[in-house]
Design a protein around this motif. Structure first.
Motif, PDB file in Angstrom:
ATOM      1  N   SER A  10       0.754  -1.173  -0.070  1.00  0.00           N
ATOM      2  CA  SER A  10      -0.072   0.025   0.102  1.00  0.00           C
ATOM      3  C   SER A  10       0.762   1.285  -0.066  1.00  0.00           C
ATOM      4  CB  SER A  10      -0.925  -0.036   1.184  1.00  0.00           C
ATOM      5  OG  SER A  10      -1.829  -1.060   1.249  1.00  0.00           O
ATOM      6  N   ALA A  11       2.049   0.886   0.805  1.00  0.00           N
ATOM      7  CA  ALA A  11       2.761   2.499   0.666  1.00  0.00           C
ATOM      8  C   ALA A  11       3.419   2.648  -0.523  1.00  0.00           C
ATOM      9  CB  ALA A  11       3.875   2.357   1.836  1.00  0.00           C
ATOM     10  N   LEU A  12       4.001   1.574  -1.157  1.00  0.00           N
ATOM     11  CA  LEU A  12       4.646   1.488  -2.512  1.00  0.00           C
ATOM     12  C   LEU A  12       3.657   2.089  -3.636  1.00  0.00           C
ATOM     13  CD1 LEU A  12       6.883  -1.508  -2.551  1.00  0.00           C
ATOM     14  CD2 LEU A  12       7.601   0.879  -2.053  1.00  0.00           C
ATOM     15  N   ARG A  13       2.432   1.728  -3.420  1.00  0.00           N
ATOM     16  CA  ARG A  13       1.317   2.056  -4.526  1.00  0.00           C
ATOM     17  C   ARG A  13       0.970   3.756  -4.079  1.00  0.00           C
ATOM     18  NH1 ARG A  13      -1.111  -1.603  -7.849  1.00  0.00           N
ATOM     19  NH2 ARG A  13      -0.707  -3.582  -7.240  1.00  0.00           N
ATOM     20  N   ARG A  14       1.335   4.040  -2.845  1.00  0.00           N
ATOM     21  CA  ARG A  14       0.901   5.598  -2.447  1.00  0.00           C
ATOM     22  C   ARG A  14       1.892   6.363  -3.225  1.00  0.00           C
ATOM     23  NH1 ARG A  14       0.925   4.979   2.370  1.00  0.00           N
ATOM     24  NH2 ARG A  14       2.624   5.611   2.893  1.00  0.00           N
ATOM     25  N   GLU A  15       3.357   5.760  -3.287  1.00  0.00           N
ATOM     26  CA  GLU A  15       4.494   6.582  -4.096  1.00  0.00           C
ATOM     27  C   GLU A  15       4.315   6.457  -5.525  1.00  0.00           C
ATOM     28  OE1 GLU A  15       6.309   7.965  -2.223  1.00  0.00           O
ATOM     29  OE2 GLU A  15       5.858   7.296  -0.379  1.00  0.00           O
ATOM     30  N   LEU A  16       3.645   5.362  -6.080  1.00  0.00           N
ATOM     31  CA  LEU A  16       3.297   5.106  -7.684  1.00  0.00           C
ATOM     32  C   LEU A  16       2.307   6.171  -7.902  1.00  0.00           C
ATOM     33  CD1 LEU A  16       3.646   3.609 -10.058  1.00  0.00           C
ATOM     34  CD2 LEU A  16       1.895   1.882  -9.199  1.00  0.00           C
ATOM     35  N   HIS A  17       1.380   6.407  -7.015  1.00  0.00           N
ATOM     36  CA  HIS A  17       0.250   7.435  -7.181  1.00  0.00           C
ATOM     37  C   HIS A  17       0.956   8.857  -7.511  1.00  0.00           C
ATOM     38  CE1 HIS A  17      -3.453   9.745  -6.951  1.00  0.00           C
ATOM     39  NE2 HIS A  17      -2.959  10.292  -5.798  1.00  0.00           N
TER      40      HIS A  17
ATOM     41  N   ALA B 269      -0.457   9.367 -20.343  1.00  0.00           N
ATOM     42  CA  ALA B 269      -0.252   9.859 -18.919  1.00  0.00           C
ATOM     43  C   ALA B 269      -1.625   9.563 -18.019  1.00  0.00           C
ATOM     44  CB  ALA B 269       0.217  11.289 -18.721  1.00  0.00           C
ATOM     45  N   VAL B 270      -2.610  10.166 -18.861  1.00  0.00           N
ATOM     46  CA  VAL B 270      -4.129   9.914 -18.302  1.00  0.00           C
ATOM     47  C   VAL B 270      -4.562   8.501 -18.225  1.00  0.00           C
ATOM     48  CG1 VAL B 270      -6.747  10.319 -18.730  1.00  0.00           C
ATOM     49  CG2 VAL B 270      -4.916  12.242 -19.275  1.00  0.00           C
ATOM     50  N   LEU B 271      -4.226   7.764 -19.236  1.00  0.00           N
ATOM     51  CA  LEU B 271      -4.643   6.283 -18.952  1.00  0.00           C
ATOM     52  C   LEU B 271      -3.764   5.496 -17.835  1.00  0.00           C
ATOM     53  CD1 LEU B 271      -4.466   5.215 -22.812  1.00  0.00           C
ATOM     54  CD2 LEU B 271      -6.448   5.234 -21.286  1.00  0.00           C
ATOM     55  N   LEU B 272      -2.340   6.103 -17.549  1.00  0.00           N
ATOM     56  CA  LEU B 272      -1.567   5.330 -16.714  1.00  0.00           C
ATOM     57  C   LEU B 272      -2.101   5.782 -15.401  1.00  0.00           C
ATOM     58  CD1 LEU B 272       1.945   5.432 -18.095  1.00  0.00           C
ATOM     59  CD2 LEU B 272       0.409   3.477 -17.750  1.00  0.00           C
ATOM     60  N   PHE B 273      -2.528   7.206 -15.208  1.00  0.00           N
ATOM     61  CA  PHE B 273      -3.036   7.664 -13.905  1.00  0.00           C
ATOM     62  C   PHE B 273      -4.471   7.228 -13.375  1.00  0.00           C
ATOM     63  CE2 PHE B 273      -5.903  10.681 -11.750  1.00  0.00           C
ATOM     64  CZ  PHE B 273      -4.908  10.986 -10.703  1.00  0.00           C
ATOM     65  N   VAL B 274      -5.151   6.654 -14.258  1.00  0.00           N
ATOM     66  CA  VAL B 274      -6.448   6.001 -13.998  1.00  0.00           C
ATOM     67  C   VAL B 274      -6.447   4.492 -13.775  1.00  0.00           C
ATOM     68  CG1 VAL B 274      -8.918   5.648 -14.876  1.00  0.00           C
ATOM     69  CG2 VAL B 274      -7.959   7.835 -15.528  1.00  0.00           C
ATOM     70  N   PHE B 275      -5.682   3.969 -14.743  1.00  0.00           N
ATOM     71  CA  PHE B 275      -5.486   2.486 -14.679  1.00  0.00           C
ATOM     72  C   PHE B 275      -4.228   1.848 -14.188  1.00  0.00           C
ATOM     73  CE2 PHE B 275      -8.564   3.516 -18.186  1.00  0.00           C
ATOM     74  CZ  PHE B 275      -9.590   3.154 -17.834  1.00  0.00           C
ATOM     75  N   GLY B 276      -3.160   2.534 -14.199  1.00  0.00           N
ATOM     76  CA  GLY B 276      -1.737   2.206 -13.910  1.00  0.00           C
ATOM     77  C   GLY B 276      -1.696   1.650 -12.331  1.00  0.00           C
ATOM     78  N   ARG B 277      -2.595   2.102 -11.411  1.00  0.00           N
ATOM     79  CA  ARG B 277      -2.308   1.775 -10.084  1.00  0.00           C
ATOM     80  C   ARG B 277      -3.161   0.274  -9.721  1.00  0.00           C
ATOM     81  NH1 ARG B 277      -4.401   5.734  -6.778  1.00  0.00           N
ATOM     82  NH2 ARG B 277      -5.573   6.440  -8.452  1.00  0.00           N
ATOM     83  N   ARG B 278      -3.855  -0.343 -10.540  1.00  0.00           N
ATOM     84  CA  ARG B 278      -4.764  -1.265 -10.216  1.00  0.00           C
ATOM     85  C   ARG B 278      -4.151  -2.591 -10.440  1.00  0.00           C
ATOM     86  NH1 ARG B 278     -10.452   0.782 -12.953  1.00  0.00           N
ATOM     87  NH2 ARG B 278     -10.632   2.770 -11.887  1.00  0.00           N
ATOM     88  N   GLY B 279      -3.077  -2.855 -11.302  1.00  0.00           N
ATOM     89  CA  GLY B 279      -2.520  -3.956 -11.508  1.00  0.00           C
ATOM     90  C   GLY B 279      -1.340  -4.010 -10.816  1.00  0.00           C
ATOM     91  N   ASP B 280      -0.699  -4.971 -11.234  1.00  0.00           N
ATOM     92  CA  ASP B 280       0.771  -5.510 -10.466  1.00  0.00           C
ATOM     93  C   ASP B 280       1.714  -4.249 -10.458  1.00  0.00           C
ATOM     94  OD1 ASP B 280       2.719  -7.823  -9.531  1.00  0.00           O
ATOM     95  OD2 ASP B 280       3.830  -6.768 -10.999  1.00  0.00           O
ATOM     96  N   LEU B 281       2.266  -3.945  -9.347  1.00  0.00           N
ATOM     97  CA  LEU B 281       3.121  -2.657  -9.051  1.00  0.00           C
ATOM     98  C   LEU B 281       4.270  -2.659  -9.808  1.00  0.00           C
ATOM     99  CD1 LEU B 281       3.606  -0.256  -7.197  1.00  0.00           C
ATOM    100  CD2 LEU B 281       4.818  -1.890  -5.774  1.00  0.00           C
TER     101      LEU B 281
END
Length: 556
Positions: free
Chosen positions: A30-37, A82-94
């Motif tokens: 979860s912390a790494l996904r926050r950084e990915l966000h 960039a928009v697509l990665l922002f919307v869908f990029g955080r849902r799959g494998d990190l």
């Protein structure tokens, strides 16, 4: 850390105290996904700035791009990605999301540097954050690989531009960016590895803390000493199982200690005032045992108080056990001293009985001496058995056959005259885990008592040793007689040491038999029979029931 068990209406709406603080297994992710966000937000900002540079008011200040069609195509495509990665990029494998993001950044960033040379230095600077973020989120080899790709791209773009077109950029610029990319990727990769290691350590510590909390809660809940947590307003916050059992109906539905137990509340108030506790026994209800309350603060300076309710019967049993242990050691020493002269007396009596010079009248006296010598030797054996308390050596025993052999051996060694002793079993074979030598000793005591006391006046004794399984598939051995039974007042004291209703007994037989059963994880209880007579029941640990050619193992 204190965790108690609340039941019977004592503050059921409150959580256990305190809640376990544990790191979830997904906290690191979860912390790494926050950084990915934040990484995806930065990419979106980069794409918008690139579009602004090409289509905004500053476009005239930069001059025309090198490729009129390539520059807007790269800017708009990068914005869409960039928009697509922002919307869908955080849902799959990190890892996949990060690799897709850094690949997109390097591809469109290098193309933008080539298409818009006036903004190339700024774009290269902005890509430094992308390379650092990728090295932070990815394993070291992937992060450094992304940095090497960026280095190859920035140098390759400079070389390509120098070959096909003139450029005013110096060769030192791409080299400086290459060093910066590698250094930043190395630094952030180390930081990322340390961060992941810290989260892994926190996760392990959290799991260990949760386990320790569960163990602590189980220990407190199963304590035989009652524990109450009372706040500064005399409200019962929590209580373990022993406390609710001791309180009985007094604590049912009452959260105010003054309402549930006024005397205990009075003693608590006195302790809070002068620090001295009244330790005289307190009986909360006529059908409940007496308790001795003890008080202590939960934390220094806290208004919450822990109240320990000691069951006086348990304290008495502990004191009795200590007294018996001391008495057993003393009695063992004394018994050893008695045994030597007793053996000499028995040997002398045996020699006199074999002599022809003893008168007939005197032989009766010798018989009395021999009988009393045997009785005294039995007393010595009982006392030594009380002192030894040898540990059990359990093994698998087939009870039906064991009981049949026991009855045959007992008949051979003890003439029964008109009395009857028989063995019976519910099933042909029933297995149990027990020390056969100690089980033999227990059955000897029970059968001897049944033959001695379990008879109606003027009638022979009829004793049965029966083996069966109860409803939970646990093996039982019942020693049943058809005598007058045992009065309720006497039955309550049967297993107390040195208690006897006979002038010839020591009162240790049943006590030692129960102790031997406890050493084998078994129990010995008296069961009154409605039709008359008595039953002493040994409940053993079952291991299996053999049927036909196979064995069905008992899960208990």
């Amino acid at each position: 850390m204190l965790c108690l068990y609340s039941r019977r209406g004592i503050d059921p709406g409150k959580p256990r105290l305190p809640p376990a603080i544990a790191t979830d297994a997904g906290d690191a992710d979860s912390a790494l996904r926050r950084e990915l966000h934040f990484y995806t937000l930065y990419r979106l900002l980069e794409a918008m700035m690139l579009v602004l540079v090409l289509f905004g008011p500053v476009a005239d200040m930069l001059g025309p791009p090198r490729h009129e069609l390539l520059a807007p195509t790269v800017a708009l495509s990068y914005l869409v990605m960039a928009v697509l990665l922002f919307v869908f990029g955080r849902r799959g494998d990190l890892r996949v999301a990060t690799l897709a993001g850094i690949s997109t950044d390097l591809l469109f960033g290098l193309l933008a540097i080539h298409a818009v040379p006036a903004a190339g230095t700024g774009i290269a600077l902005m890509l430094m954050f992308n390379v650092g973020a990728a090295a932070l989120l990815l394993p070291a080899r992937y992060g450094l690989g992304a940095a090497l790709v960026a280095v190859a791209g920035i140098i390759g773009e400079y070389a390509w531009t120098a070959l096909i077109d003139e450029t005013d950029r110096m060769v030192a610029e791409p080299l400086m960016f290459a060093v910066a990319y590698l250094a930043l990727a190395t630094l952030t990769s180390i930081l990322g590895r340390q961060m992941r290691a810290s989260y892994d350590l926190a996760e392990r510590r959290g799991v260990e803390t949760a386990h320790l909390t569960e163990v602590n809660e189980l220990i407190i809940r199963r304590l035989r000493t009652g524990v109450l947590l009372v706040d500064g307003h005399n409200r019962v916050r929590l209580a373990n199982e022993a406390a609710t059992l001791l309180l009985g109906d007094a604590g049912d539905g009452h959260r105010d200690l003054g309402v549930a137990l006024p005397e205990l509340a009075r003693r608590l108030a006195a302790w809070r005032q002068d620090g001295k506790a009244d330790e005289t026994p307190l009986q909360v209800a006529p059908d409940q045992p007496e308790i001795v309350p003890r008080f202590t603060r939960l934390l220094a300076g806290s208004d919450q108080t822990l109240v320990f309710l000691d069951d006086t019967s348990l304290v008495s049993r502990r004191a009795e056990s200590m007294t018996l242990a001391t008495l057993g050691r003393f009695s063992a020493s004394l018994a050893h001293e008695i045994r030597n002269p007793l053996a000499a007396i028995n040997y002398a009596v045996q020699l006199l009985e074999e002599s022809d010079d003893v008168a007939t009248a005197d032989r009766r006296l010798l018989e009395i001496i021999r009988q009393q010598g045997v009785r005294m030797n039995g007393i010595v054996e009982n006392v030594l058995g009380l002192a030894r308390r040898e540990p059990a050596k359990p093994e698998y025993v087939e009870l039906a056959g064991f009981v049949r052999h026991f009855v045959d051996d007992y008949r051979a060694g003890h003439p029964l005259e008109n009395d009857t002793l028989r063995a019976s079993a519910e099933r042909p074979q029933i297995a149990a885990l027990v020390d056969p030598r100690q089980l033999h000793q227990v059955l000897t005591v029970l059968v001897h008592n049944a033959l001695t006391y379990g008879r109606m006046p003027g009638e022979p004794a009829r004793v049965t040793v029966h083996v069966e399984l109860d409803g939970h598939q646990q093996p039982l051995i019942d020693v049943i007689d058809r005598g007058p039974g045992i009065a309720e007042g006497v039955a309550r004291q049967l297993f107390r040491p040195f208690f006897t209703t006979s002038g010839h007994g020591t009162g240790l037989g049943l006590y030692i038999a129960r102790e031997l059963c406890r050493a084998n994880q078994a129990s010995l209880d008296f069961v009154p029979l409605p039709a008359g007579g008595s039953c002493f029941r040994v409940r053993l640990s079952g291991v299996g029931v053999r049927k036909g050619g196979g064995t069905t193992f008992d899960p208990n």
